[in-house]
Every structure is written in structure tokens, then in C-alpha cells.
Write a protein that holds these residues in place. Structure first.
Motif, PDB file in Angstrom:
ATOM      1  N   LEU A  21       0.831  -1.203   0.000  1.00  0.00           N
ATOM      2  CA  LEU A  21       0.000   0.000   0.000  1.00  0.00           C
ATOM      3  C   LEU A  21       0.870   1.259   0.000  1.00  0.00           C
ATOM      4  O   LEU A  21       0.580   2.230  -0.709  1.00  0.00           O
ATOM      5  N   ALA A  22       1.946   1.238   0.777  1.00  0.00           N
ATOM      6  CA  ALA A  22       2.840   2.392   0.846  1.00  0.00           C
ATOM      7  C   ALA A  22       3.601   2.594  -0.453  1.00  0.00           C
ATOM      8  O   ALA A  22       3.788   3.731  -0.909  1.00  0.00           O
ATOM      9  N   LEU A  23       4.036   1.503  -1.078  1.00  0.00           N
ATOM     10  CA  LEU A  23       4.875   1.606  -2.264  1.00  0.00           C
ATOM     11  C   LEU A  23       4.064   1.845  -3.536  1.00  0.00           C
ATOM     12  O   LEU A  23       4.498   2.579  -4.427  1.00  0.00           O
ATOM     13  N   VAL A  24       2.899   1.224  -3.651  1.00  0.00           N
ATOM     14  CA  VAL A  24       2.112   1.360  -4.874  1.00  0.00           C
ATOM     15  C   VAL A  24       1.608   2.786  -5.051  1.00  0.00           C
ATOM     16  O   VAL A  24       1.440   3.269  -6.175  1.00  0.00           O
ATOM     17  N   ASP A  25       1.376   3.479  -3.955  1.00  0.00           N
ATOM     18  CA  ASP A  25       0.938   4.877  -4.021  1.00  0.00           C
ATOM     19  C   ASP A  25       2.113   5.844  -3.976  1.00  0.00           C
ATOM     20  O   ASP A  25       1.910   7.066  -3.876  1.00  0.00           O
ATOM     21  N   GLN A  26       3.331   5.298  -3.984  1.00  0.00           N
ATOM     22  CA  GLN A  26       4.555   6.104  -3.959  1.00  0.00           C
ATOM     23  C   GLN A  26       4.562   7.081  -2.780  1.00  0.00           C
ATOM     24  O   GLN A  26       4.875   8.263  -2.913  1.00  0.00           O
ATOM     25  N   GLN A  27       4.237   6.533  -1.607  1.00  0.00           N
ATOM     26  CA  GLN A  27       4.251   7.323  -0.385  1.00  0.00           C
ATOM     27  C   GLN A  27       5.617   7.293   0.291  1.00  0.00           C
ATOM     28  O   GLN A  27       5.905   8.123   1.159  1.00  0.00           O
ATOM     29  N   ALA A 192       9.874  10.213   1.728  1.00  0.00           N
ATOM     30  CA  ALA A 192       8.922   9.656   2.689  1.00  0.00           C
ATOM     31  C   ALA A 192       7.843  10.683   2.993  1.00  0.00           C
ATOM     32  O   ALA A 192       8.108  11.692   3.652  1.00  0.00           O
ATOM     33  N   LEU A 193       6.642  10.440   2.496  1.00  0.00           N
ATOM     34  CA  LEU A 193       5.490  11.278   2.786  1.00  0.00           C
ATOM     35  C   LEU A 193       4.845  10.802   4.095  1.00  0.00           C
ATOM     36  O   LEU A 193       5.080   9.665   4.540  1.00  0.00           O
ATOM     37  N   PRO A 194       4.057  11.649   4.736  1.00  0.00           N
ATOM     38  CA  PRO A 194       3.460  11.275   6.032  1.00  0.00           C
ATOM     39  C   PRO A 194       2.735   9.936   6.033  1.00  0.00           C
ATOM     40  O   PRO A 194       2.878   9.143   6.970  1.00  0.00           O
ATOM     41  N   GLN A 195       1.949   9.660   4.982  1.00  0.00           N
ATOM     42  CA  GLN A 195       1.218   8.388   4.941  1.00  0.00           C
ATOM     43  C   GLN A 195       2.178   7.202   4.857  1.00  0.00           C
ATOM     44  O   GLN A 195       1.963   6.172   5.505  1.00  0.00           O
ATOM     45  N   GLY A 196       3.255   7.352   4.072  1.00  0.00           N
ATOM     46  CA  GLY A 196       4.235   6.285   3.960  1.00  0.00           C
ATOM     47  C   GLY A 196       4.939   6.026   5.270  1.00  0.00           C
ATOM     48  O   GLY A 196       5.188   4.866   5.646  1.00  0.00           O
ATOM     49  N   ILE A 197       5.261   7.086   5.991  1.00  0.00           N
ATOM     50  CA  ILE A 197       5.906   6.941   7.304  1.00  0.00           C
ATOM     51  C   ILE A 197       4.973   6.230   8.273  1.00  0.00           C
ATOM     52  O   ILE A 197       5.384   5.325   9.013  1.00  0.00           O
ATOM     53  N   LEU A 198       3.690   6.633   8.254  1.00  0.00           N
ATOM     54  CA  LEU A 198       2.704   6.008   9.146  1.00  0.00           C
ATOM     55  C   LEU A 198       2.566   4.515   8.852  1.00  0.00           C
ATOM     56  O   LEU A 198       2.542   3.691   9.779  1.00  0.00           O
ATOM     57  N   LEU A 199       2.507   4.146   7.583  1.00  0.00           N
ATOM     58  CA  LEU A 199       2.373   2.739   7.209  1.00  0.00           C
ATOM     59  C   LEU A 199       3.610   1.937   7.625  1.00  0.00           C
ATOM     60  O   LEU A 199       3.496   0.793   8.079  1.00  0.00           O
ATOM     61  N   ALA A 200       4.790   2.542   7.486  1.00  0.00           N
ATOM     62  CA  ALA A 200       6.025   1.866   7.897  1.00  0.00           C
ATOM     63  C   ALA A 200       6.069   1.676   9.413  1.00  0.00           C
ATOM     64  O   ALA A 200       6.500   0.624   9.911  1.00  0.00           O
ATOM     65  N   VAL A 201       5.617   2.693  10.143  1.00  0.00           N
ATOM     66  CA  VAL A 201       5.581   2.600  11.613  1.00  0.00           C
ATOM     67  C   VAL A 201       4.587   1.523  12.057  1.00  0.00           C
ATOM     68  O   VAL A 201       4.869   0.735  12.971  1.00  0.00           O
ATOM     69  N   LEU A 202       3.420   1.487  11.412  1.00  0.00           N
ATOM     70  CA  LEU A 202       2.434   0.448  11.737  1.00  0.00           C
ATOM     71  C   LEU A 202       2.990  -0.940  11.453  1.00  0.00           C
ATOM     72  O   LEU A 202       2.779  -1.884  12.231  1.00  0.00           O
TER      73      LEU A 202
END
Length: 286
Positions: A21-27, A192-202
Motif C-alpha cells: 500500500l505504501a509503495l504502490v501509491d509512492q508514499q 517519505a510522505l506522512p502516509q508512507g511513514i505512518l504505514l512503515a511505523v504500523l
């Protein structure tokens, strides 16, 4: 035990969905995702360790840290161009073969019932890979296979760990330098956009750290064949998660293969429990 297994497998599948999800949206880029994932996981594990009632001695093991880093880095890189479900199939198919092969080489035996369960589960995966779906990119598929080898070795090492929490904490901390080296070695633009960071943290704090402690506790109580077979449920869960949260294709063939895989796993677990009960009865008679 069954409830713990279900939680662990759901968490493993969540990692595939969160990463894709993080990578496909290029977050976020794959290396930043890997680094944030392992660091957030280590932070949560440290907190759990500090607040644990009984603080076991931490066992530092460079090899385990390397296996974990190999799995995480290759996992993220592969999901650049592979769907969540297909990636999980490649990952845990490799894990299956690696762990069963290792177990057979070290004296574990497969009886007819367990062998049948394995065959049924593998059949379910093969149905998913039949022509008619787009084949994954060969290069990224190879990277995911490498990730599977790393996870198989990490799971095998877990049987020798004395304390799941302390060992997992040590492994996450030891993995950080390896991932940093890979981060520097891979000459690519980091973002690293905010959504990508959040997904990585989760992924690191919830789907990885706690789940890996749980998995280390489980894997000590079951043999390698059962451990590898149970993980075949993850691709099925990842396919469902990919369809629900990422919009990846969900077909009747995927649903049917999911049922077949779960039936095979149930047969392996049933045979393992029956074998364990027989051994207990035999020991009591002696």
C-alpha cells in the motif's frame, strides 16, 4: 495455541498489505520503509522489555540480525512491482520449501497424513499460479525468494532462542546496522510522505515487533514442517487484504485456492497434534 497462530499469521499478512500500500501509491521508497519499520519495531520491543516483569538476559546474535535484515530489505524492494498476494505466495512458498528441506535434513519425518496436508496446501498455491493471471516480474520475484530464504533462516533460528521478547529485541537492534548499510548501498532517491511513514511505523510497531515475539514463542513448541505449513495461510490472507485495501483483483479461483490451502494446513496441524498425543501416551505407559 490456535488463537496465537491466527494472530501471528494475520500480522504477517498485514505486513505485505501495508508495504504494498505504501509503495504502490509512492508514499515512501523501499529502503526508507525498511529502515523506519525496523527502528519502530525495535523501539516498541525496547519498551515492552523495559516494562516486562522478568527481564531475561539479552542474547546478541549477528547472524539472526542479518537474516532479519535480509528478509526486511528484500521484502520491501520486491513489493515495488509485485502485488501483495503474489508476493506473499513467493515469500512463503520459499519459506515452505526451505524449512521443510531443513527439517528433513535434520531428522524430521513426514507421515502419510502430514504429507497429504502439505500436498493439498501446495496444490492450493499452484492453483493461484496457473496461467491466466499476470506473471510477476522475474527480477523482483527473485528478490522476494531471497526474502523468503531470510525469513526461513530467521524462523529456524527461533527454535534455539531462550526468551522470545529479549531475543526479538536483540535481533531487531542487530538488524539496524545491516539495513543502514543497504540503505547507503542502494543508490536511489529517498523520499517519505506522512502516509508512507505512518504505514512503515504500523508495519514495524504492530505487525512486526509483537507478532515476531509471538512467533518465536510459537515456533519453539512446533516442528519445522508444521511451522512452514501454517505460514502457507499468509498468502491467502494477503490476497484478501490486497483486494480489500489496495484494489487488487479477487477471483473465485483465489477464494477456492484459499479454502484448499487452509484445509491442507488443518490436516498437517491435526496430524501433528495426534502425533504429539501418541508420544505422550507412549511415555506414560513407559
Amino acid at each position: 495455541m490456535l488463537f496465537k497462530l491466527m494472530l501471528a499469521m494475520l500480522a504477517f499478512a498485514a505486513n505485505s498489505v501495508l508495504c504494498r500500500l505504501a509503495l504502490v501509491d509512492q508514499q515512501i521508497d523501499p529502503m526508507s520503509f525498511s529502515l523506519i519499520r525496523v527502528c519502530s519495531g525495535a523501539a516498541v520491543l525496547l519498551l515492552l522489555y523495559l516494562f516486562s516483569a522478568r527481564k531475561a538476559k539479552i542474547e546478541w546474535n549477528i547472524k539472526n540480525g542479518f537474516f532479519l535484515a535480509l528478509y526486511i530489505v528484500a521484502f520491501s524492494l520486491a513489493y515495488l512491482h509485485i502485488d501483495a498476494g503474489v508476493g506473499a505466495l513467493l515469500l512463503f512458498g520459499t519459506v515452505q520449501l526451505s524449512m521443510v528441506g531443513y527439517g528433513l535434513c535434520h531428522g524430521e519425518k513426514i507421515n502419510m497424513r502430514r504429507g497429504s496436508g502439505l500436498a493439498i496446501a501446495i496444490l492450493g498455491i499452484l492453483i493461484l499460479l496457473l496461467p491466466g493471471t499476470s506473471a510477476p516480474h522475474l527480477g523482483y520475484a527473485a528478490i522476494m525468494v531471497l526474502s523468503g530464504i531470510g525469513w526461513a533462516m530467521y524462523s529456524i533460528a527461533g527454535k534455539d532462542m531462550q526468551n522470545p521478547l529479549a531475543s526479538t529485541l536483540a535481533n531487531f537492534v542487530m538488524a539496524i546496522p545491516f539495513i543502514l548499510l543497504a540503505y547507503v548501498a542502494v543508490d536511489a532517491k529517498s523520499f517519505a510522505l506522512p502516509q508512507g511513514i505512518l504505514l512503515a511505523v504500523l508495519s514495524g510497531s504492530l505487525a512486526s515487533s509483537g507478532a515476531y515475539v509471538l512467533w518465536y514463542a510459537i515456533v519453539k513448541q512446533i516442528d519445522r514442517v508444521t511451522a512452514s505449513s501454517v505460514q502457507l495461510s499468509v498468502p491467502c490472507l494477503a490476497i484478501m487484504g490486497g483486494a480489500l485495501f489496495i484494489g487488487e483483483t479477487l477471483s473465485w479461483r483465489m477464494i477456492i485456492s484459499t479454502v484448499i490451502v487452509l484445509m491442507g494446513i488443518a490436516l498437517v496441524i491435526w496430524a501433528s497434534v495426534e502425533k504429539s498425543d501418541s508420544r505422550k501416551i507412549k511415555n506414560q505407559n513407559i
